[in-house]
Design a protein around this motif. Structure first.
Motif, PDB file in Angstrom:
ATOM      1  N   HIS A   4       0.892  -1.207  -0.052  1.00 29.86           N
ATOM      2  CA  HIS A   4       0.037  -0.134  -0.055  1.00 29.86           C
ATOM      3  C   HIS A   4       0.857   1.277   0.159  1.00 29.86           C
ATOM      4  O   HIS A   4       0.764   2.212  -0.703  1.00 29.86           O
ATOM      5  CB  HIS A   4      -1.015   0.016   1.156  1.00 29.86           C
ATOM      6  CG  HIS A   4      -1.228   1.047   2.033  1.00 29.86           C
ATOM      7  ND1 HIS A   4      -0.814   1.301   3.390  1.00 29.86           N
ATOM      8  CD2 HIS A   4      -1.966   2.362   1.526  1.00 29.86           C
ATOM      9  CE1 HIS A   4      -0.982   2.706   3.588  1.00 29.86           C
ATOM     10  NE2 HIS A   4      -1.824   2.981   2.719  1.00 29.86           N
TER      11      HIS A   4
ATOM     12  N   ARG B 260      -6.538   0.555  -4.085  1.00 34.30           N
ATOM     13  CA  ARG B 260      -7.583   1.510  -3.544  1.00 34.30           C
ATOM     14  C   ARG B 260      -7.389   2.342  -2.214  1.00 34.30           C
ATOM     15  O   ARG B 260      -8.003   3.444  -2.139  1.00 34.30           O
ATOM     16  CB  ARG B 260      -8.733   0.598  -3.441  1.00 34.30           C
ATOM     17  CG  ARG B 260      -9.561   0.065  -4.877  1.00 34.30           C
ATOM     18  CD  ARG B 260     -10.631  -0.924  -4.649  1.00 34.30           C
ATOM     19  NE  ARG B 260     -10.959  -1.126  -6.044  1.00 34.30           N
ATOM     20  CZ  ARG B 260     -12.094  -2.053  -6.222  1.00 34.30           C
ATOM     21  NH1 ARG B 260     -12.473  -2.870  -5.083  1.00 34.30           N
ATOM     22  NH2 ARG B 260     -12.373  -2.516  -7.433  1.00 34.30           N
ATOM     23  N   GLU B 261      -6.633   1.496  -1.310  1.00 35.31           N
ATOM     24  CA  GLU B 261      -6.231   2.347  -0.168  1.00 35.31           C
ATOM     25  C   GLU B 261      -5.335   3.366  -0.516  1.00 35.31           C
ATOM     26  O   GLU B 261      -5.491   4.589   0.139  1.00 35.31           O
ATOM     27  CB  GLU B 261      -5.730   1.322   0.766  1.00 35.31           C
ATOM     28  CG  GLU B 261      -6.287   0.215   1.357  1.00 35.31           C
ATOM     29  CD  GLU B 261      -5.724  -0.963   2.074  1.00 35.31           C
ATOM     30  OE1 GLU B 261      -4.338  -0.966   1.935  1.00 35.31           O
ATOM     31  OE2 GLU B 261      -6.354  -1.718   2.529  1.00 35.31           O
TER      32      GLU B 261
ATOM     33  N   LYS C 107      -7.466   6.349  -1.692  1.00 35.88           N
ATOM     34  CA  LYS C 107      -7.913   6.868  -0.895  1.00 35.88           C
ATOM     35  C   LYS C 107      -7.153   8.123  -0.031  1.00 35.88           C
ATOM     36  O   LYS C 107      -7.428   9.104   0.197  1.00 35.88           O
ATOM     37  CB  LYS C 107      -8.578   6.088   0.152  1.00 35.88           C
ATOM     38  CG  LYS C 107      -9.877   5.287  -0.369  1.00 35.88           C
ATOM     39  CD  LYS C 107     -10.251   4.223   0.766  1.00 35.88           C
ATOM     40  CE  LYS C 107     -11.409   3.568   0.131  1.00 35.88           C
ATOM     41  NZ  LYS C 107     -11.872   2.428   0.944  1.00 35.88           N
TER      42      LYS C 107
ATOM     43  N   ALA D 222      -6.503  11.105  -2.318  1.00 33.66           N
ATOM     44  CA  ALA D 222      -7.431  11.896  -2.470  1.00 33.66           C
ATOM     45  C   ALA D 222      -7.461  12.675  -1.113  1.00 33.66           C
ATOM     46  O   ALA D 222      -7.784  13.899  -1.260  1.00 33.66           O
ATOM     47  CB  ALA D 222      -8.754  11.060  -2.313  1.00 33.66           C
ATOM     48  N   ALA D 223      -7.000  12.196   0.067  1.00 37.32           N
ATOM     49  CA  ALA D 223      -7.143  12.983   1.237  1.00 37.32           C
ATOM     50  C   ALA D 223      -6.187  14.159   1.004  1.00 37.32           C
ATOM     51  O   ALA D 223      -6.091  15.312   1.767  1.00 37.32           O
ATOM     52  CB  ALA D 223      -7.021  12.192   2.462  1.00 37.32           C
TER      53      ALA D 223
ATOM     54  N   LEU E 276     -11.762  11.176  -6.145  1.00 44.25           N
ATOM     55  CA  LEU E 276     -12.641  10.119  -6.268  1.00 44.25           C
ATOM     56  C   LEU E 276     -13.989  10.382  -6.491  1.00 44.25           C
ATOM     57  O   LEU E 276     -14.686  11.225  -6.069  1.00 44.25           O
ATOM     58  CB  LEU E 276     -12.663   9.370  -4.734  1.00 44.25           C
ATOM     59  CG  LEU E 276     -11.228   9.090  -4.224  1.00 44.25           C
ATOM     60  CD1 LEU E 276     -11.801   8.587  -2.810  1.00 44.25           C
ATOM     61  CD2 LEU E 276     -10.638   7.970  -5.077  1.00 44.25           C
TER      62      LEU E 276
ATOM     63  N   GLN F 202     -17.947   9.050  -7.575  1.00 45.84           N
ATOM     64  CA  GLN F 202     -19.166   7.922  -7.699  1.00 45.84           C
ATOM     65  C   GLN F 202     -19.171   7.124  -8.893  1.00 45.84           C
ATOM     66  O   GLN F 202     -19.648   7.944  -9.814  1.00 45.84           O
ATOM     67  CB  GLN F 202     -19.979   8.492  -6.959  1.00 45.84           C
ATOM     68  CG  GLN F 202     -21.154   7.224  -6.455  1.00 45.84           C
ATOM     69  CD  GLN F 202     -22.293   7.728  -5.778  1.00 45.84           C
ATOM     70  OE1 GLN F 202     -22.421   9.070  -5.408  1.00 45.84           O
ATOM     71  NE2 GLN F 202     -22.952   6.845  -5.125  1.00 45.84           N
TER      72      GLN F 202
ATOM     73  N   ALA G 272     -11.443   7.066 -10.653  1.00 47.06           N
ATOM     74  CA  ALA G 272     -10.795   8.146 -10.049  1.00 47.06           C
ATOM     75  C   ALA G 272      -9.936   9.018 -11.106  1.00 47.06           C
ATOM     76  O   ALA G 272      -9.649   8.542 -12.103  1.00 47.06           O
ATOM     77  CB  ALA G 272      -9.749   7.637  -8.991  1.00 47.06           C
TER      78      ALA G 272
END
Length: 251
Positions: A34, A73-74, A77, A80-81, A87, A89, A93
């Motif tokens: 990750h 995916r982790e 995220k 994105a933070a 990200l 819906q 992404a």
């Protein structure tokens, strides 16, 4: 066994991995995958190989980075933070797109943080820490003379972080770290300008001289101006670029 002893029901439980050496290895291995995905994508985005607006197709990124979908995916995220990835819906992404208003807000905030950091650092940094900044400045200038922007960029970032660390204020440093990824991205784009690169080198010399003199007001003012000059360069560069709609194609 006594006739009164309770009987065990169900299948015998297998020894769990939690707490064992194998379990620790698996957890470390997952973290490693990750973190590797985060760092690789971060470098590709900051370096411009994944341009703003690039659609991040999971299958392509997994093949590119060499990880499965779960750690990818982790990583997305976390990015994105940090403001580097958007990200969406029910859609892939994409690399975030920074507009001029966001860049101005980012650099105004960084300018204030680094001004205060430089003021504190001028009073709190040790002689050894100041000497370390001098060594970094000399090395940075060698990269500048050799036109090695990547090496220069890495040292430039490290020097900013060293000044913030020299303020001896953990909360200030933590707040700065939350914004640094977007700042690195923007600063790298600005250093594509040779004129700005020339200016940046001289500005760093002046900031270092103020820190050496323990002149807190001057160090703070110079670093704040340096940060805002970079922000203005990024806004100008952004205005000259067409919007990006590329797909994942970095190598």
């Amino acid at each position: 066994m006594s006739e009164h002893s309770p009987k065990k029901r169900g299948r015998p439980r297998k020894a769990g991995l939690i707490g064992t050496a194998a379990g620790r290895h698996l957890r470390l291995r997952r973290v490693s995958l990750h973190e590797r995905a985060v760092e690789r994508l971060r470098r590709l985005i900051i370096g411009g190989e994944l341009a703003q607006g690039t659609e991040l197709v999971e299958a392509e990124l997994c093949a590119l980075i060499g990880v499965s979908r779960t750690p990818l995916r982790e990583a997305l995220k976390l990015l994105a933070a940090a403001g580097l990835v958007e990200l969406r819906q029910n859609r892939s992404a994409r690399v975030a797109v920074m507009n001029s208003e966001e860049i101005v807000a980012l650099f105004e905030t960084l300018s204030g943080l680094e001004r205060h950091a430089a003021e504190l650092a001028a009073e709190r940094m040790s002689a050894a820490e100041i000497e370390r900044l001098c060594v970094m400045q000399d090395e940075m200038e060698r990269h500048f003379a050799g036109n090695d922007i990547d090496a220069y960029f890495q040292l430039n970032q490290a020097l900013h972080q060293a000044i913030v660390a020299g303020a001896r204020n953990p909360l200030l440093r933590e707040t700065h770290e939350r914004l640094i990824a977007r700042a690195e991205w923007a600063r790298y784009a600005a250093l594509d300008s040779r004129r700005r690169w020339d200016e940046s080198v001289q500005e760093h010399r002046d900031i270092l001289a103020a820190l050496q003199a323990q002149d807190a007001p001057t160090a703070g003012r110079l670093l704040a101006n340096h940060v805002m000059n970079t922000g203005r360069e990024v806004v100008q560069a952004l205005a000259q670029q067409p919007p990006a709609t590329a797909r994942t194609d970095a190598a």
